[in-house]
Design a protein around this motif. Structure first.
Motif, PDB file in Angstrom:
ATOM      1  N   ARG A 276      -5.907   8.982   3.495  1.00 28.89           N
ATOM      2  CA  ARG A 276      -4.868   9.085   4.221  1.00 28.89           C
ATOM      3  C   ARG A 276      -3.591   8.798   3.448  1.00 28.89           C
ATOM      4  O   ARG A 276      -2.490   9.317   3.848  1.00 28.89           O
ATOM      5  CB  ARG A 276      -5.183   7.820   4.995  1.00 28.89           C
ATOM      6  CG  ARG A 276      -4.154   7.374   6.160  1.00 28.89           C
ATOM      7  CD  ARG A 276      -4.045   8.203   7.336  1.00 28.89           C
ATOM      8  NE  ARG A 276      -2.868   8.290   7.925  1.00 28.89           N
ATOM      9  CZ  ARG A 276      -2.654   9.171   8.752  1.00 28.89           C
ATOM     10  NH1 ARG A 276      -3.431   9.819   9.458  1.00 28.89           N
ATOM     11  NH2 ARG A 276      -1.505   9.118   9.368  1.00 28.89           N
ATOM     12  N   LEU A 277      -3.513   7.971   2.407  1.00 28.85           N
ATOM     13  CA  LEU A 277      -2.517   7.478   1.912  1.00 28.85           C
ATOM     14  C   LEU A 277      -1.900   8.988   1.053  1.00 28.85           C
ATOM     15  O   LEU A 277      -0.638   9.414   1.128  1.00 28.85           O
ATOM     16  CB  LEU A 277      -2.491   6.625   0.797  1.00 28.85           C
ATOM     17  CG  LEU A 277      -2.770   5.135   1.268  1.00 28.85           C
ATOM     18  CD1 LEU A 277      -3.009   4.072   0.123  1.00 28.85           C
ATOM     19  CD2 LEU A 277      -1.548   4.605   1.983  1.00 28.85           C
TER      20      LEU A 277
ATOM     21  N   LYS B 266      -2.517  12.071   1.937  1.00 27.94           N
ATOM     22  CA  LYS B 266      -2.170  13.179   2.952  1.00 27.94           C
ATOM     23  C   LYS B 266      -0.829  12.844   3.706  1.00 27.94           C
ATOM     24  O   LYS B 266      -0.041  13.500   3.815  1.00 27.94           O
ATOM     25  CB  LYS B 266      -3.237  13.300   4.177  1.00 27.94           C
ATOM     26  CG  LYS B 266      -4.368  13.955   3.901  1.00 27.94           C
ATOM     27  CD  LYS B 266      -5.269  14.300   4.932  1.00 27.94           C
ATOM     28  CE  LYS B 266      -6.180  13.266   5.335  1.00 27.94           C
ATOM     29  NZ  LYS B 266      -7.132  13.512   6.348  1.00 27.94           N
ATOM     30  N   GLU B 267      -0.399  11.318   3.855  1.00 23.54           N
ATOM     31  CA  GLU B 267       0.947  11.186   4.270  1.00 23.54           C
ATOM     32  C   GLU B 267       1.765  11.511   3.473  1.00 23.54           C
ATOM     33  O   GLU B 267       3.255  11.420   3.775  1.00 23.54           O
ATOM     34  CB  GLU B 267       0.907   9.510   4.620  1.00 23.54           C
ATOM     35  CG  GLU B 267       0.212   9.140   5.952  1.00 23.54           C
ATOM     36  CD  GLU B 267       0.576   8.066   6.400  1.00 23.54           C
ATOM     37  OE1 GLU B 267       1.473   7.064   5.822  1.00 23.54           O
ATOM     38  OE2 GLU B 267      -0.223   7.282   7.303  1.00 23.54           O
TER      39      GLU B 267
ATOM     40  N   PHE C 239      -9.364   5.819   3.392  1.00 20.31           N
ATOM     41  CA  PHE C 239      -8.027   5.204   3.021  1.00 20.31           C
ATOM     42  C   PHE C 239      -7.438   5.864   1.827  1.00 20.31           C
ATOM     43  O   PHE C 239      -5.977   6.206   2.169  1.00 20.31           O
ATOM     44  CB  PHE C 239      -8.329   3.601   2.521  1.00 20.31           C
ATOM     45  CG  PHE C 239      -7.093   2.814   2.064  1.00 20.31           C
ATOM     46  CD1 PHE C 239      -5.770   2.984   3.110  1.00 20.31           C
ATOM     47  CD2 PHE C 239      -6.613   2.320   0.830  1.00 20.31           C
ATOM     48  CE1 PHE C 239      -4.742   2.017   2.959  1.00 20.31           C
ATOM     49  CE2 PHE C 239      -5.561   1.557   0.655  1.00 20.31           C
ATOM     50  CZ  PHE C 239      -4.512   1.417   1.443  1.00 20.31           C
TER      51      PHE C 239
ATOM     52  N   HIS D 221       0.716  -1.185  -0.059  1.00 18.15           N
ATOM     53  CA  HIS D 221      -0.058  -0.243   0.040  1.00 18.15           C
ATOM     54  C   HIS D 221       0.804   1.430  -0.027  1.00 18.15           C
ATOM     55  O   HIS D 221       0.370   2.342  -0.522  1.00 18.15           O
ATOM     56  CB  HIS D 221      -0.957   0.012   1.197  1.00 18.15           C
ATOM     57  CG  HIS D 221      -2.306  -0.860   1.058  1.00 18.15           C
ATOM     58  ND1 HIS D 221      -2.844  -1.259   1.851  1.00 18.15           N
ATOM     59  CD2 HIS D 221      -2.476  -1.618  -0.005  1.00 18.15           C
ATOM     60  CE1 HIS D 221      -3.826  -2.188   1.590  1.00 18.15           C
ATOM     61  NE2 HIS D 221      -3.705  -2.545   0.643  1.00 18.15           N
ATOM     62  N   SER D 222       2.034   1.248   0.637  1.00 20.93           N
ATOM     63  CA  SER D 222       2.913   2.331   0.586  1.00 20.93           C
ATOM     64  C   SER D 222       3.461   2.820  -0.664  1.00 20.93           C
ATOM     65  O   SER D 222       3.942   3.763  -0.902  1.00 20.93           O
ATOM     66  CB  SER D 222       3.942   2.233   1.715  1.00 20.93           C
ATOM     67  OG  SER D 222       4.860   1.298   1.529  1.00 20.93           O
ATOM     68  N   LEU D 223       3.134   1.867  -1.723  1.00 22.80           N
ATOM     69  CA  LEU D 223       3.833   2.387  -3.088  1.00 22.80           C
ATOM     70  C   LEU D 223       2.533   2.783  -3.819  1.00 22.80           C
ATOM     71  O   LEU D 223       2.902   3.130  -4.914  1.00 22.80           O
ATOM     72  CB  LEU D 223       4.463   1.043  -3.656  1.00 22.80           C
ATOM     73  CG  LEU D 223       5.569   0.524  -3.081  1.00 22.80           C
ATOM     74  CD1 LEU D 223       6.633  -0.534  -3.726  1.00 22.80           C
ATOM     75  CD2 LEU D 223       6.737   1.637  -2.715  1.00 22.80           C
TER      76      LEU D 223
ATOM     77  N   PRO E  49       3.054   6.616  -4.959  1.00 18.32           N
ATOM     78  CA  PRO E  49       4.183   6.849  -5.986  1.00 18.32           C
ATOM     79  C   PRO E  49       3.568   6.316  -7.497  1.00 18.32           C
ATOM     80  O   PRO E  49       4.018   6.998  -8.513  1.00 18.32           O
ATOM     81  CB  PRO E  49       5.170   6.237  -5.420  1.00 18.32           C
ATOM     82  CG  PRO E  49       5.025   6.053  -3.887  1.00 18.32           C
ATOM     83  CD  PRO E  49       3.360   5.991  -3.835  1.00 18.32           C
TER      84      PRO E  49
END
Lengths: 187, 187, 187, 187, 187, 187
Positions: free
Chosen positions: E112-113, E115-116, E109, E86-88, E91
């Motif tokens: 959130r991604l 915004k981070e 969700f 998910h952290s990719l 990008p």
């Protein structure tokens, strides 16, 4: 969709999209009603032979075609990554694209894959291929020669904005084994 | 984390980790409080240019740094595989690592990717690069020359234990097309 | 490596690392000389059951163990992603880790996979499992109850710094089908 | 399975399967009761060095062995794709194959990987390797020389039916960078 | 790009694209100059919750927006597959899209991604969400109720042409475990 | 291949292969000359619903068919992994299998995918489906009931040799969230 409506498919990597490409699109749109432009190797970027992301390439193509008066209502821009299994690449293009009737390509490998999948494949009359080639554009960028002459004005502007020339030159300094092989070949 | 605390990132493939690498780590730890050592191409092993698994490399690095008195409390060893999509490699490093403030690299490609992601990138004063290089180590291993001189003693011991020299020599006998290209280039 | 030296392997997802985990590490280090702590499902983050990245988890574990006086020279922190093919997961752990002699796990699936690969597998005497569980920690975070009591102080601090509670609560509001299934089950 | 029963493993890419391969299978079946034939790089096709799909190769091998009187009850044909991580390739073969006792290979890389996994590895007495090689078959196909002489009759027939020669020649006209490198090497 | 030019991003799965979606696009185009419409989970199709391929969805969206007079020169349609990590995902969206200034989403969700990753995220005033929902469209298709009322006419036509209703009903008869779970939940 | 020759395709997961499956193969071989048996979800193993590796399943199927006098010269056993993108699954089967004329399946999803790819799809007259089902076999294994009655003798022997019942029971004790969902459903 009436019997007369016809949609063509045109595949390229467009690293970057140049005046030869935009002339091809203009020419093909005389043969078909709509054109699906597949941005191949979409997952590649930041490589000597593939410097630009698919997002950057999409922005370049849209702006270029706008510049020569080709309406976005006549084309679809569809990114398709490489397939580890070559026999799955055509199915992947089909699944990612609106329905199409005919494939335009001069690349023997692309032609072969579509012909084995029973598509109609036709050749493209290239526009001054000896002058307009993406390899030549990248070569001029690295050699500090006039690369802008080969590109639509809007592509040059996007490359300036994202620092494309600097990116390509820094990539060239990299010394991974395969890159060295390819670089030596160019000389 | 106070304002003065600083964590750096240092990327390498470490195939294998040699005296030049351990000197770089020692040097960088004078500039930062903690160092994240990224073991790149972590998924590769049993290749001419990448003989060792990430597990083997982690064992080598820990032992080497211990040997020269660098405490494991000062560094993190983080394996990161290659990314098919180069534009996702930096996000992958970020997601795999503790937070870091500055990137140390002399590799133009690595520097470029981190700079495009708005990281501070600084150069590394290499320690006798003409002598200490992993390519030279592997070349000596294959040519039965003195490779031990370039390595911390603990790395030599691990290579002996896992049969690293035999592995490399057997890999060299393999005749896949790309390996032949790379081998010829070395001559 | 003398005959008496012994390295153990301990697998967990550590979402997040809590006091029960740190007690297990302390206990296992009475049985082995060094411990390889495998951070499983390392590719997962930003999910209700897996909120933290592997980088964040590594930072938490290191700080926690430091807090209770376990030196980083006694443990390795190794991230390992899930394997699509379960029969390849143990080989992937082996390739990513320094050599180990014994596996500590109470999870039947993990035990089974290592036993089929002919590893020695031993059980872990859990520390107050009815109190210290990562599921309980995440539940308390979402319910605004005292989650800090279950965590080492340094883990709480990292969760505060990265906004972990806010992240988890926003994930909970998400309505993807599977997440709904899992959420309903919790009630 | 009685103590005397023995199953061997034989790995190749079989691009295409030729008379040398079929002689090897015949020879190995004098040493073992059953043979697992692994079709390596199974995901590859439509490449200069890997023209045929795994389905096509399986059809060729079955027909070839039938032609020389080797019953399908004596062999298993198991496709195995390449593994990004070389250290996972042997586990993948093991998971995809019926149990086997011994590995037959002359390829140093394959031998090395199986030996590191503690398998018994034996050499294969090649049948006229200077004549029978898949590289030579593909070279003759592209040069319009007598490739049929090197193949079992049933393989020639399958290649005719699927247009294999035409496929290979069209692939050769393709100008991707790596393909050019490999093509130049052949001269 | 002048200071006043603004490009927004709008993410959905669009299974299928309905009147609520087309109203959102129309509304957002009053706030931004151009809109990047990300077709999420682009790799999914032929599932109960994801019946249509990305190619089919792109054809639907283009035709729908044309139907309500939104020019294709105002939007980009960008397919983005799910990311295992998910952290990719953000990008990957960034690399696949033209540059954008602001993200519109109501999904916690997704919000959130982004915004981070330090993007500006704004909410979308949904158009009659209680009526216009893709889940409701699929439910009506399966129950043989009036699904056409919720869709632009051109989407209905495409669904008819590709046999979308028949596809969905056949998928519903399938009895894989997860599909059963989701189906039961719907009741 | 004469006009009369006909090759069929039959897809299953075969977890494990039972008497119902072997009767289906026997029945289909009255309709076609050769049968391609596709072992679906080939990458899965060590899961409650998919306990056996593809290698184990291939060994079971071969032995079962041998047991009832079906010659291996009449069938091909082809493992095919799941495809992340459902629209690529049929192309993957095609690329992995010898040419086939007709697909036999009762599974609506499989039927739909092959029909969309313009294959002839026919139904299978199941052999006592209420008794012979792989789900029932696994249920009996876990409940210590008579699972052997549903399996060919050779499959029982292989399951005994590899410790299949013990594997399944240990998997059942595992408490991953999804597995719990599926287990609860069974009750």
């Amino acid at each position: 969709m009436t019997a007369r409506f016809k949609r063509g498919l045109y595949v390229g990597r467009f690293q970057p999209f140049h005046r030869g490409h935009s002339e091809v699109v203009k020419g093909l749109l005389k043969k078909v009603d709509e054109l699906v432009v597949v941005i191949g190797s979409s997952q590649k970027s930041h490589e000597l032979e593939n410097p630009f992301t698919s997002g950057e390439r999409i922005e370049m193509i849209r702006a270029s075609l706008d510049e020569i008066g080709v309406s976005p209502s006549k084309h679809y821009l569809i990114p398709v990554p490489d397939s580890q299994d070559h026999s799955l690449w055509v199915p992947q293009v089909v699944s990612s694209s609106p329905f199409f009737d005919v494939v335009y390509s001069n690349e023997p490998f692309t032609r072969r894959l579509f012909k084995e999948a029973h598509f109609t494949v036709e050749s493209i009359p290239f526009f001054k291929r000896e002058i307009y080639s993406a390899t030549e554009v990248r070569k001029r960028m690295m050699a500090d020669e006039d690369w802008r002459a080969l590109l639509p004005k809007s592509v040059s502007e996007i490359i300036d904005r994202i620092g494309g020339v600097e990116r390509l030159r820094e990539l060239e300094m990299t010394d991974s084994p395969l890159k060295r092989v390819l670089r030596n070949k160019r000389k």
